[in-house]
Write a protein that holds these residues in place. Sequence first.
Motif, PDB file in Angstrom:
ATOM      1  N   UNK A  94       0.810  -1.215   0.000  1.00  0.00           N
ATOM      2  CA  UNK A  94       0.000   0.000   0.000  1.00  0.00           C
ATOM      3  C   UNK A  94       0.848   1.273   0.000  1.00  0.00           C
ATOM      4  N   UNK A  95       2.091   1.165  -0.490  1.00  0.00           N
ATOM      5  CA  UNK A  95       2.962   2.339  -0.457  1.00  0.00           C
ATOM      6  C   UNK A  95       2.344   3.522  -1.190  1.00  0.00           C
ATOM      7  N   UNK A  96       1.692   3.252  -2.313  1.00  0.00           N
ATOM      8  CA  UNK A  96       1.080   4.342  -3.065  1.00  0.00           C
ATOM      9  C   UNK A  96      -0.009   5.032  -2.248  1.00  0.00           C
ATOM     10  N   UNK A  97      -0.751   4.263  -1.452  1.00  0.00           N
ATOM     11  CA  UNK A  97      -1.780   4.861  -0.605  1.00  0.00           C
ATOM     12  C   UNK A  97      -1.147   5.728   0.484  1.00  0.00           C
ATOM     13  N   UNK A  98      -0.046   5.258   1.049  1.00  0.00           N
ATOM     14  CA  UNK A  98       0.651   6.080   2.036  1.00  0.00           C
ATOM     15  C   UNK A  98       1.132   7.380   1.408  1.00  0.00           C
ATOM     16  N   UNK A  99       1.674   7.307   0.203  1.00  0.00           N
ATOM     17  CA  UNK A  99       2.180   8.515  -0.450  1.00  0.00           C
ATOM     18  C   UNK A  99       1.040   9.457  -0.831  1.00  0.00           C
ATOM     19  N   UNK A 100      -0.117   8.902  -1.191  1.00  0.00           N
ATOM     20  CA  UNK A 100      -1.273   9.734  -1.506  1.00  0.00           C
ATOM     21  C   UNK A 100      -1.759  10.527  -0.298  1.00  0.00           C
ATOM     22  N   UNK A 101      -1.612   9.964   0.893  1.00  0.00           N
ATOM     23  CA  UNK A 101      -2.177  10.573   2.100  1.00  0.00           C
ATOM     24  C   UNK A 101      -1.124  11.221   2.995  1.00  0.00           C
ATOM     25  N   UNK A 102       0.168  11.083   2.648  1.00  0.00           N
ATOM     26  CA  UNK A 102       1.236  11.665   3.463  1.00  0.00           C
ATOM     27  C   UNK A 102       1.393  13.154   3.168  1.00  0.00           C
ATOM     28  N   UNK A 103       1.981  13.853   4.127  1.00  0.00           N
ATOM     29  CA  UNK A 103       2.360  15.247   3.904  1.00  0.00           C
ATOM     30  C   UNK A 103       3.709  15.335   3.213  1.00  0.00           C
ATOM     31  N   UNK A 104       4.592  14.382   3.520  1.00  0.00           N
ATOM     32  CA  UNK A 104       5.927  14.369   2.928  1.00  0.00           C
ATOM     33  C   UNK A 104       6.378  12.918   2.718  1.00  0.00           C
ATOM     34  N   UNK A 105       7.038  12.681   1.593  1.00  0.00           N
ATOM     35  CA  UNK A 105       7.699  11.396   1.332  1.00  0.00           C
ATOM     36  C   UNK A 105       9.200  11.613   1.396  1.00  0.00           C
ATOM     37  N   UNK A 106       9.895  10.701   2.059  1.00  0.00           N
ATOM     38  CA  UNK A 106      11.358  10.727   2.108  1.00  0.00           C
ATOM     39  C   UNK A 106      11.850   9.402   1.535  1.00  0.00           C
ATOM     40  N   UNK A 107      12.740   9.470   0.547  1.00  0.00           N
ATOM     41  CA  UNK A 107      13.104   8.248  -0.169  1.00  0.00           C
ATOM     42  C   UNK A 107      14.434   8.413  -0.865  1.00  0.00           C
ATOM     43  N   UNK A 108      14.848   7.327  -1.491  1.00  0.00           N
ATOM     44  CA  UNK A 108      15.952   7.368  -2.445  1.00  0.00           C
ATOM     45  C   UNK A 108      15.403   7.858  -3.787  1.00  0.00           C
ATOM     46  N   UNK A 109      16.244   7.815  -4.826  1.00  0.00           N
ATOM     47  CA  UNK A 109      15.832   8.361  -6.116  1.00  0.00           C
ATOM     48  C   UNK A 109      15.665   7.325  -7.197  1.00  0.00           C
ATOM     49  N   UNK A 110      15.234   6.104  -6.827  1.00  0.00           N
ATOM     50  CA  UNK A 110      15.016   5.071  -7.828  1.00  0.00           C
ATOM     51  C   UNK A 110      13.836   5.373  -8.737  1.00  0.00           C
ATOM     52  N   UNK A 111      13.766   4.659  -9.847  1.00  0.00           N
ATOM     53  CA  UNK A 111      12.740   4.921 -10.865  1.00  0.00           C
ATOM     54  C   UNK A 111      11.336   4.825 -10.292  1.00  0.00           C
ATOM     55  N   UNK A 112      11.003   3.705  -9.649  1.00  0.00           N
ATOM     56  CA  UNK A 112       9.629   3.479  -9.241  1.00  0.00           C
ATOM     57  C   UNK A 112       9.176   4.449  -8.156  1.00  0.00           C
ATOM     58  N   UNK A 113      10.059   4.745  -7.202  1.00  0.00           N
ATOM     59  CA  UNK A 113       9.684   5.686  -6.148  1.00  0.00           C
ATOM     60  C   UNK A 113       9.455   7.071  -6.714  1.00  0.00           C
ATOM     61  N   UNK A 114      10.327   7.520  -7.613  1.00  0.00           N
ATOM     62  CA  UNK A 114      10.127   8.846  -8.184  1.00  0.00           C
ATOM     63  C   UNK A 114       8.886   8.881  -9.072  1.00  0.00           C
ATOM     64  N   UNK A 115       8.562   7.773  -9.721  1.00  0.00           N
ATOM     65  CA  UNK A 115       7.317   7.725 -10.469  1.00  0.00           C
ATOM     66  C   UNK A 115       6.112   7.828  -9.530  1.00  0.00           C
ATOM     67  N   UNK A 116       6.200   7.196  -8.353  1.00  0.00           N
ATOM     68  CA  UNK A 116       5.130   7.331  -7.365  1.00  0.00           C
ATOM     69  C   UNK A 116       4.997   8.777  -6.894  1.00  0.00           C
ATOM     70  N   UNK A 117       6.124   9.458  -6.754  1.00  0.00           N
ATOM     71  CA  UNK A 117       6.088  10.875  -6.375  1.00  0.00           C
ATOM     72  C   UNK A 117       5.366  11.685  -7.445  1.00  0.00           C
ATOM     73  N   UNK A 118       5.702  11.424  -8.699  1.00  0.00           N
ATOM     74  CA  UNK A 118       5.066  12.161  -9.794  1.00  0.00           C
ATOM     75  C   UNK A 118       3.572  11.870  -9.872  1.00  0.00           C
TER      76      UNK A 118
END
Length: 398
Positions: free
Chosen positions: A283-307
Amino acid sequence: MKKIMFYCQYLSGMGHLVRSSEIVQNLAKYFQVYFIVGGPQIQGFELPTQVEVIRLPAIWLEEGKFTVGDSPFTVEEVKEARKKILITECDRIKPDCLITEFFPFGRHKLLFELIPLVEYLKATSPKTKIVSSLRDVIGKESAPEEEKTICDLMNRYFDLLLFHADSRFQTFSDSFARHKEIKAEIVHTGFVTQLPKITFTPFDELWNEAGLDTVKIVASIGGGRIGHEVLETLIRSSAILSQSLPHVIKIFTGSFMPAEKVAHLRKLASDRDNIQIETYTPKLLEYMQTADISISLGGYNTTMNILSTGVRAIVIPIGHEQVDKEQLHRTQKLENLGLIDSIHPQDLSPLNLSEKIVNCLYKNTLNNSEMFDLQGAENTANFLKSFLNSQTAVLSLV
């Protein structure tokens, strides 16, 4: 229905598997898909159900060397078994198309099985199309002889290159200096992204009844083999933030983080009831949808989730200290566009991170759906449907 074999091998993290799964799920709308998975199983990660999954005996890298974990077989025995399984599956499936994820731009340690595979297809089924699936940034700066090898492999075996980027952000010519030497058709598919869906998980279940005035921070580091220092720094920064900023932190360590490092993080957070540490969540995408801030590395999939979610984001591009500058390159481009904030790994400290978090809160969330094409998986399926049926491309070429 035409048949596609999709080969995916993840050697250190799980990013290649996540992206490939999204593509395969869309391919299954039009094709009979056989998903060849060569890495270790990841507890909690669900592979697409609409396809036939073929699990090779798992092999991966630790400290730059192949390992098979606690398998009763040696590395050499597993390599030989994998090579035979791939040929046997080709005979059984008789694919119209083989897709190799990241090869030949990487995965050269797997030449022992990939060269026999493509050679066998060329010899026994010359009409089978062979396709390379490649992310936006190759990463490592290849030596001239390695670049020549890539070009030779592409020109000898491959009919098509699917480049999973929006050309407004990154073109294949930006990623590969000898792009003009490649004879195969090259297609920019757009970014392969997990698009946000309506959140069905109750908010309280995600954030443990965090109040409206409580800042919600989600932190993830992909598979977890790298990035431990980011999570450690975040835990230490919580003490600084707590002086003026009520907050809750959800940390996901990744399935491949060594147990002793997970234990160290839990010990650091043992006196802070506002920090929850888990290994993996679907459910990482759900956490990112409802979070105020995401802290992560800069891999492809995580940055795509940010976008795709538009979440405020702080990215720490780990992994470029030696030769692999994939995360650094992607992070710098995104920050220059004002889409993320970042901290260079050398500048990572609890004080710097806590200050960055506070400053980030004053920024608006973003809607990136019109800035970039985030339909890369769907576009890939649609293009291949046309390509395999008529050999007529419908997407822009380099």
